[in-house]
Design an enzyme around this catalytic site. Structure first.
Site, PDB file in Angstrom:
ATOM      1  N   TYR A  49      19.132 -45.448   0.044  1.00  0.00           N
ATOM      2  CA  TYR A  49      19.558 -44.049   0.072  1.00  0.00           C
ATOM      3  C   TYR A  49      21.081 -43.967   0.149  1.00  0.00           C
ATOM      4  CZ  TYR A  49      20.371 -39.304   1.786  1.00  0.00           C
ATOM      5  OH  TYR A  49      20.839 -38.027   1.947  1.00  0.00           O
TER       6      TYR A  49
ATOM      7  N   GLY B  76      19.747 -26.374  -1.067  1.00  0.00           N
ATOM      8  CA  GLY B  76      19.770 -25.744  -2.379  1.00  0.00           C
ATOM      9  C   GLY B  76      19.501 -24.258  -2.298  1.00  0.00           C
TER      10      GLY B  76
ATOM     11  N   GLY C  46      15.843 -25.764   1.429  1.00  0.00           N
ATOM     12  CA  GLY C  46      16.899 -26.347   2.230  1.00  0.00           C
ATOM     13  C   GLY C  46      18.289 -25.940   1.788  1.00  0.00           C
TER      14      GLY C  46
ATOM     15  N   SER D 248      26.678 -37.689   1.202  1.00  0.00           N
ATOM     16  CA  SER D 248      26.104 -37.681   2.550  1.00  0.00           C
ATOM     17  C   SER D 248      26.969 -38.544   3.453  1.00  0.00           C
ATOM     18  CB  SER D 248      24.676 -38.241   2.506  1.00  0.00           C
ATOM     19  OG  SER D 248      24.210 -38.578   3.794  1.00  0.00           O
TER      20      SER D 248
ATOM     21  N   GLY E 122      17.415 -27.842  -6.734  1.00  0.00           N
ATOM     22  CA  GLY E 122      16.723 -27.832  -5.452  1.00  0.00           C
ATOM     23  C   GLY E 122      16.305 -26.437  -5.058  1.00  0.00           C
TER      24      GLY E 122
END
Length: 296
Positions: A167, A18, A16, A142, A13
């Protein structure tokens, strides 16, 4: 954070969480490889880190987690270039595409990118990780994993695609993978420590990039922005898991306050489905079949 001088890290990533993770590791002295699918964004990330910390050892490598070929090519490049790797941060992801999309290999996009791509990446980098004296793999989950269910009968959401449940499934899979990886590493003596983390609620562009800036979710994100902690703070649980001597193998790290939405890193509550070792074993074996990669 302890000095990371002499240690090497791969962070997936370019923006953000990452970026903030890569920046902090580089500032602590680690050699950092930022892996992402967009070379322009990668160049911007590297330049920003070098501006903040001119002595940093940081570079970009192309990696598309939605392509098993790209993942395999990335792994081969790194195995050809180096002898070991100390830290792998499985961070990059996509969230809530309004319509069902698939990866290059035909997997539902969120499952394929967030989970299966990182599963394959970890497998391809495992030879390097096992050569480290104290390797760590940190896989991002998450708080959405609390609502996650692994639907083995429709894992790729071909029958019923709903953005948020799919998700949540992908992030539950990431958490189950992290815990199962630690169990297998400990049992087989791989010498690789696996942990999971989650950022709570952070001001990243992930919501904007999924449903859209002017979607209902995007508008709520703007109106309720005060509830979201700075993205640098969202990276704290991952950095703690990757570097702290206090982070225990197989632990799940998240923010400490307001139902794990913000604050300093602490041990997070693992959702009950992630503790089902039979399902974790089933998911692992299915993942090996789907990716064509044997981990370990």
């Amino acid at each position: 954070m302890p000095s990371q001088k002499g240690r090497s890290a791969v962070v997936t990533g370019t923006g953000g969480l990452g970026f903030e993770t890569a920046l902090a590791l580089a500032q602590a002295g680690a050699e950092v490889i930022i892996a992402g699918r967009n070379p322009k964004k990668g160049a911007v990330a590297v330049a920003a880190i070098l501006e903040a910390a001119p002595a940093s050892d940081v570079r970009f490598e192309a990696l598309d987690l939605a392509s098993l070929k790209s993942v395999a090519d990335f792994g081969k490049r790194l195995r050809d270039q180096r002898r070991s790797l100390d830290i792998l941060i499985n961070n990059a992801g996509v969230m809530r595409p309004p319509k069902r999309r698939v990866t290059e290999d035909g997997f539902e996009l969120q499952l394929g990118t967030n989970y299966l791509g990182h599963f394959a990446l970890t497998a391809h980098l495992m030879p390097l990780l096992r050569q480290s004296k104290s390797a760590r793999v940190v896989t991002l989950s998450s708080i959405a994993a609390r609502q996650g269910i692994i639907d083995f009968n429709d894992l790729n959401a071909e029958k019923n695609y709903q953005p948020m449940p799919v998700y949540a499934q992908s992030k539950l899979a990431c958490l189950m993978f992290a815990l199962e990886l630690q169990r297998r590493s400990a049992a087989a003596g791989w010498g690789v420590t696996s942990l999971a983390s989650h950022p709570g609620l952070s001001r990243t562009n992930l919501l904007y990039n999924s449903a859209g800036r002017w979607s209902t979710v995007g508008i709520l994100r703007s109106l309720l922005g005060f509830m979201f902690q700075p993205v640098a703070h969202g990276a704290w649980p991952t950095l703690f898991a990757a570097t702290s001597p206090l982070a225990k193998p197989g632990s799940y790290i998240g923010p400490e306050q307001m139902s794990e939405t913000r604050g300093y890193p602490t041990t997070a509550k693992v959702p009950a489905p992630a503790l089902d070792q039979a399902d974790a074993k089933r998911l692992w074996e299915l993942s090996e079949t789907l990716t064509g990669v044997s981990l370990g």
